[in-house]
Design a protein around this motif. Structure first.
Motif, PDB file in Angstrom:
ATOM      1  N   HIS A   1     -10.566  14.151 -10.080  1.00 61.20           N
ATOM      2  CA  HIS A   1      -9.099  14.066 -10.114  1.00 61.20           C
ATOM      3  C   HIS A   1      -8.590  12.880  -9.290  1.00 61.20           C
ATOM      4  O   HIS A   1      -7.679  12.165  -9.701  1.00 61.20           O
ATOM      5  N   GLY A   2      -9.209  12.679  -8.139  1.00 58.46           N
ATOM      6  CA  GLY A   2      -8.833  11.534  -7.317  1.00 58.46           C
ATOM      7  C   GLY A   2      -9.107  10.238  -8.055  1.00 58.46           C
ATOM      8  O   GLY A   2      -8.276   9.313  -8.076  1.00 58.46           O
ATOM      9  N   ALA A   3     -10.259  10.151  -8.669  1.00 56.26           N
ATOM     10  CA  ALA A   3     -10.620   8.956  -9.419  1.00 56.26           C
ATOM     11  C   ALA A   3      -9.630   8.716 -10.546  1.00 56.26           C
ATOM     12  O   ALA A   3      -9.224   7.578 -10.809  1.00 56.26           O
ATOM     13  N   GLU A   4      -9.228   9.814 -11.179  1.00 61.87           N
ATOM     14  CA  GLU A   4      -8.284   9.703 -12.281  1.00 61.87           C
ATOM     15  C   GLU A   4      -6.942   9.144 -11.808  1.00 61.87           C
ATOM     16  O   GLU A   4      -6.357   8.265 -12.451  1.00 61.87           O
ATOM     17  N   LEU A   5      -6.473   9.625 -10.683  1.00 58.24           N
ATOM     18  CA  LEU A   5      -5.211   9.111 -10.146  1.00 58.24           C
ATOM     19  C   LEU A   5      -5.319   7.615  -9.876  1.00 58.24           C
ATOM     20  O   LEU A   5      -4.420   6.839 -10.214  1.00 58.24           O
ATOM     21  N   LEU A   6      -6.424   7.217  -9.283  1.00 58.13           N
ATOM     22  CA  LEU A   6      -6.595   5.795  -8.977  1.00 58.13           C
ATOM     23  C   LEU A   6      -6.685   4.990 -10.270  1.00 58.13           C
ATOM     24  O   LEU A   6      -6.219   3.854 -10.333  1.00 58.13           O
ATOM     25  N   ARG A   7      -7.260   5.587 -11.278  1.00 56.12           N
ATOM     26  CA  ARG A   7      -7.347   4.904 -12.563  1.00 56.12           C
ATOM     27  C   ARG A   7      -5.943   4.673 -13.140  1.00 56.12           C
ATOM     28  O   ARG A   7      -5.657   3.631 -13.703  1.00 56.12           O
ATOM     29  N   ARG A   8      -5.093   5.669 -12.962  1.00 52.93           N
ATOM     30  CA  ARG A   8      -3.733   5.527 -13.484  1.00 52.93           C
ATOM     31  C   ARG A   8      -2.945   4.487 -12.695  1.00 52.93           C
ATOM     32  O   ARG A   8      -2.004   3.888 -13.196  1.00 52.93           O
ATOM     33  N   LEU A   9      -3.340   4.328 -11.476  1.00 56.24           N
ATOM     34  CA  LEU A   9      -2.654   3.348 -10.636  1.00 56.24           C
ATOM     35  C   LEU A   9      -3.058   1.920 -10.999  1.00 56.24           C
ATOM     36  O   LEU A   9      -2.275   0.974 -10.838  1.00 56.24           O
TER      37      LEU A   9
ATOM     38  N   GLN B   1      -7.838  15.348  10.016  1.00 55.23           N
ATOM     39  CA  GLN B   1      -6.596  15.973   9.591  1.00 55.23           C
ATOM     40  C   GLN B   1      -6.184  15.516   8.188  1.00 55.23           C
ATOM     41  O   GLN B   1      -5.867  16.332   7.319  1.00 55.23           O
ATOM     42  N   GLU B   2      -6.225  14.218   7.994  1.00 53.87           N
ATOM     43  CA  GLU B   2      -5.749  13.692   6.715  1.00 53.87           C
ATOM     44  C   GLU B   2      -6.717  13.985   5.575  1.00 53.87           C
ATOM     45  O   GLU B   2      -6.300  14.241   4.453  1.00 53.87           O
ATOM     46  N   THR B   3      -8.004  13.947   5.847  1.00 46.32           N
ATOM     47  CA  THR B   3      -8.935  14.296   4.772  1.00 46.32           C
ATOM     48  C   THR B   3      -8.737  15.755   4.394  1.00 46.32           C
ATOM     49  O   THR B   3      -8.870  16.122   3.229  1.00 46.32           O
ATOM     50  N   GLY B   4      -8.393  16.568   5.383  1.00 46.34           N
ATOM     51  CA  GLY B   4      -8.080  17.956   5.074  1.00 46.34           C
ATOM     52  C   GLY B   4      -7.003  18.038   4.007  1.00 46.34           C
ATOM     53  O   GLY B   4      -7.123  18.789   3.036  1.00 46.34           O
TER      54      GLY B   4
ATOM     55  N   VAL C   1      -8.280  16.964   0.643  1.00 48.74           N
ATOM     56  CA  VAL C   1      -9.042  18.036   0.009  1.00 48.74           C
ATOM     57  C   VAL C   1      -8.075  19.035  -0.621  1.00 48.74           C
ATOM     58  O   VAL C   1      -8.222  19.432  -1.773  1.00 48.74           O
ATOM     59  N   GLN C   2      -7.054  19.398   0.161  1.00 51.23           N
ATOM     60  CA  GLN C   2      -6.007  20.295  -0.332  1.00 51.23           C
ATOM     61  C   GLN C   2      -5.428  19.786  -1.648  1.00 51.23           C
ATOM     62  O   GLN C   2      -5.203  20.542  -2.577  1.00 51.23           O
ATOM     63  N   ALA C   3      -5.183  18.487  -1.672  1.00 55.71           N
ATOM     64  CA  ALA C   3      -4.577  17.877  -2.855  1.00 55.71           C
ATOM     65  C   ALA C   3      -5.582  17.727  -3.988  1.00 55.71           C
ATOM     66  O   ALA C   3      -5.237  17.289  -5.087  1.00 55.71           O
ATOM     67  N   GLY C   4      -6.820  18.052  -3.709  1.00 53.76           N
ATOM     68  CA  GLY C   4      -7.822  18.014  -4.767  1.00 53.76           C
ATOM     69  C   GLY C   4      -8.343  16.638  -5.113  1.00 53.76           C
ATOM     70  O   GLY C   4      -8.978  16.452  -6.147  1.00 53.76           O
ATOM     71  N   VAL C   5      -8.102  15.670  -4.266  1.00 60.17           N
ATOM     72  CA  VAL C   5      -8.559  14.321  -4.590  1.00 60.17           C
ATOM     73  C   VAL C   5      -9.836  13.942  -3.852  1.00 60.17           C
ATOM     74  O   VAL C   5     -10.470  12.936  -4.172  1.00 60.17           O
ATOM     75  N   VAL C   6     -10.190  14.741  -2.870  1.00 55.85           N
ATOM     76  CA  VAL C   6     -11.413  14.467  -2.111  1.00 55.85           C
ATOM     77  C   VAL C   6     -12.207  15.758  -1.997  1.00 55.85           C
ATOM     78  O   VAL C   6     -11.652  16.849  -1.897  1.00 55.85           O
TER      79      VAL C   6
ATOM     80  N   ARG D   1       0.832  -1.204   0.000  1.00 57.71           N
ATOM     81  CA  ARG D   1       0.000   0.000   0.000  1.00 57.71           C
ATOM     82  C   ARG D   1       0.866   1.253   0.000  1.00 57.71           C
ATOM     83  O   ARG D   1       0.540   2.236  -0.664  1.00 57.71           O
ATOM     84  N   ALA D   2       1.962   1.187   0.734  1.00 57.63           N
ATOM     85  CA  ALA D   2       2.860   2.342   0.764  1.00 57.63           C
ATOM     86  C   ALA D   2       3.392   2.645  -0.641  1.00 57.63           C
ATOM     87  O   ALA D   2       3.518   3.804  -1.032  1.00 57.63           O
ATOM     88  N   ARG D   3       3.691   1.598  -1.419  1.00 55.45           N
ATOM     89  CA  ARG D   3       4.165   1.807  -2.789  1.00 55.45           C
ATOM     90  C   ARG D   3       3.069   2.424  -3.653  1.00 55.45           C
ATOM     91  O   ARG D   3       3.331   3.318  -4.452  1.00 55.45           O
ATOM     92  N   PHE D   4       1.869   1.916  -3.496  1.00 58.21           N
ATOM     93  CA  PHE D   4       0.741   2.466  -4.247  1.00 58.21           C
ATOM     94  C   PHE D   4       0.581   3.947  -3.928  1.00 58.21           C
ATOM     95  O   PHE D   4       0.397   4.785  -4.815  1.00 58.21           O
ATOM     96  N   ALA D   5       0.652   4.246  -2.651  1.00 60.78           N
ATOM     97  CA  ALA D   5       0.512   5.628  -2.200  1.00 60.78           C
ATOM     98  C   ALA D   5       1.556   6.508  -2.876  1.00 60.78           C
ATOM     99  O   ALA D   5       1.230   7.552  -3.443  1.00 60.78           O
ATOM    100  N   ALA D   6       2.790   6.046  -2.848  1.00 58.67           N
ATOM    101  CA  ALA D   6       3.872   6.826  -3.438  1.00 58.67           C
ATOM    102  C   ALA D   6       3.624   7.053  -4.925  1.00 58.67           C
ATOM    103  O   ALA D   6       3.894   8.128  -5.455  1.00 58.67           O
ATOM    104  N   PHE D   7       3.075   6.052  -5.555  1.00 59.97           N
ATOM    105  CA  PHE D   7       2.850   6.143  -6.999  1.00 59.97           C
ATOM    106  C   PHE D   7       1.939   7.299  -7.366  1.00 59.97           C
ATOM    107  O   PHE D   7       2.111   7.941  -8.392  1.00 59.97           O
ATOM    108  N   ILE D   8       0.939   7.543  -6.537  1.00 54.92           N
ATOM    109  CA  ILE D   8       0.057   8.668  -6.842  1.00 54.92           C
ATOM    110  C   ILE D   8       0.346   9.890  -5.966  1.00 54.92           C
ATOM    111  O   ILE D   8      -0.465  10.815  -5.889  1.00 54.92           O
ATOM    112  N   GLY D   9       1.506   9.868  -5.333  1.00 57.42           N
ATOM    113  CA  GLY D   9       1.947  11.064  -4.621  1.00 57.42           C
ATOM    114  C   GLY D   9       1.270  11.330  -3.299  1.00 57.42           C
ATOM    115  O   GLY D   9       1.165  12.481  -2.871  1.00 57.42           O
ATOM    116  N   LEU D  10       0.823  10.279  -2.632  1.00 53.56           N
ATOM    117  CA  LEU D  10       0.206  10.452  -1.327  1.00 53.56           C
ATOM    118  C   LEU D  10       1.025   9.716  -0.269  1.00 53.56           C
ATOM    119  O   LEU D  10       1.850   8.872  -0.590  1.00 53.56           O
TER     120      LEU D  10
END
Lengths: 188, 188
Positions: B120-128, B90-93, B96-101, B43-52
DNA sequence: GCGAGATAGTTAAGTTGTCAAGCTATTTCC
DNA sequence: GGAAATAGCTTGACAACTTAACTATCTCGC
């Protein structure tokens, strides 16, 4: 439902539904995630019961699990739990302090260190057992003899395939490759 | 082998071996522990892939998972992942900042907040997805259609029994009850 | 048999994940 | 109509964990 193959998160037929979708697979992943979060919570309670922090408890039982006959080294514990050796060193230090783990240099290889659970550590775990028994029964309440057999065998296999998967993900998701917000990707 | 019943960590017959021992059960627990540690690494790798960060990624996919139709609230996400609402806030904040939620107040209950994944969030997940597909296939490589069926159903049940188990452990291991190092320790 | 790497472990310093406590705003329900 | 419950937010504080740099030992190719 225009199911788009490109969006699937798994492709092996065994993991897909009749319609070629990954809905059940995804649900399973989320269930496993929630389940392991709960396992972790339970471990935290066990840890508290014998006066350790959660990582200390986890490392303690891992040492006991791996120590068979001879002891086990820092690196092996770290690998098993996917933790850094540095962290394991630090926490085993505290376990030694607490008198639940013994640490001595290996005779054959003097770089290495042999970790074993002390009698006191064993005693604490023994006192925990009754509580553990009750909670574990509840934890795995849905298991039948059959499904326990399946799960038990599967867990061992999944542990190994997951290890492979981590290596694969390191290969596929190299430093900087990614679908980040905008910037191009570079491979190492 | 003078197996001492008092030391067993499970007592349901379905979980014990032919000799009434819990060796297989214990091994399974350690395998599950190692497995979920690897899942987390992936999961950590997945996260890194989309910059989270890892928790951000985990929360993101949980929102998507739970948002069905209407959105989902902070508390539900927190419960599902066994995290504190404060942390999820905190994290959802940041998400939101990142524009994915997207976060908007609920119409019916104005204390509540509705979380949804943005386009945009959906798009990132799609690319993943393509990467995910390959890694998930490896992750669950040992699964057959049969065992996938078993595991998939089991995971859902275990999630619930584990929730119960956490409650039970809270009851059994109340603040201060414990087998600490000799002295009855007082916590603050 | 000897130096170049690999391997085991430690230390120190930093980052990140996570929570508890205290607060506000709303809803519930007696 | 007000007390208690519920949802979420903010701030500080730790605990968990890592990376980097280092020492000590081992292993081999040559």
């Amino acid at each position: 439902m225009t199911r788009n193959e490109e969006m699937l998160t798994a492709s092996r037929p065994a993991l897909l539904g009749a319609a070629g979708d990954d809905a059940a697979f995804r649900r399973m992943l989320h269930d496993l995630l929630a389940f392991s979060a709960r396992l972790e919570q339970v471990r935290a309670r066990f840890a508290a019961f014998i006066g350790l922090t959660p990582p200390q408890y986890t490392i303690l039982i891992t040492i006991r699990h791996l120590q068979d006959g001879e002891g086990v080294g820092v690196r092996q514990v770290a690998d098993h739990l996917a933790l850094s050796p540095a962290f394991v060193t630090q926490e085993t230090g505290r376990l030694v302090q607490a008198g639940v783990v013994d640490k001595r240099p290996s005779a054959e290889d003097r770089r290495r260190v042999i970790l074993t659970v002390t009698e006191h550590g064993a005693e604490l775990l023994r006192r925990l057992a009754p509580v553990q028994r009750e909670i574990n029964d509840q934890l795995f309440e849905p298991l039948t003899e059959q499904s326990f057999g399946v799960l038990q065998a599967l867990a061992a296999e999944l542990r190994e395939s997951a290890e492979q998967a981590v290596r694969l993900s390191d290969y596929l998701i190299a430093e900087g490759a990614g679908a980040g917000t905008g910037s191009g990707q570079r491979s190492k």
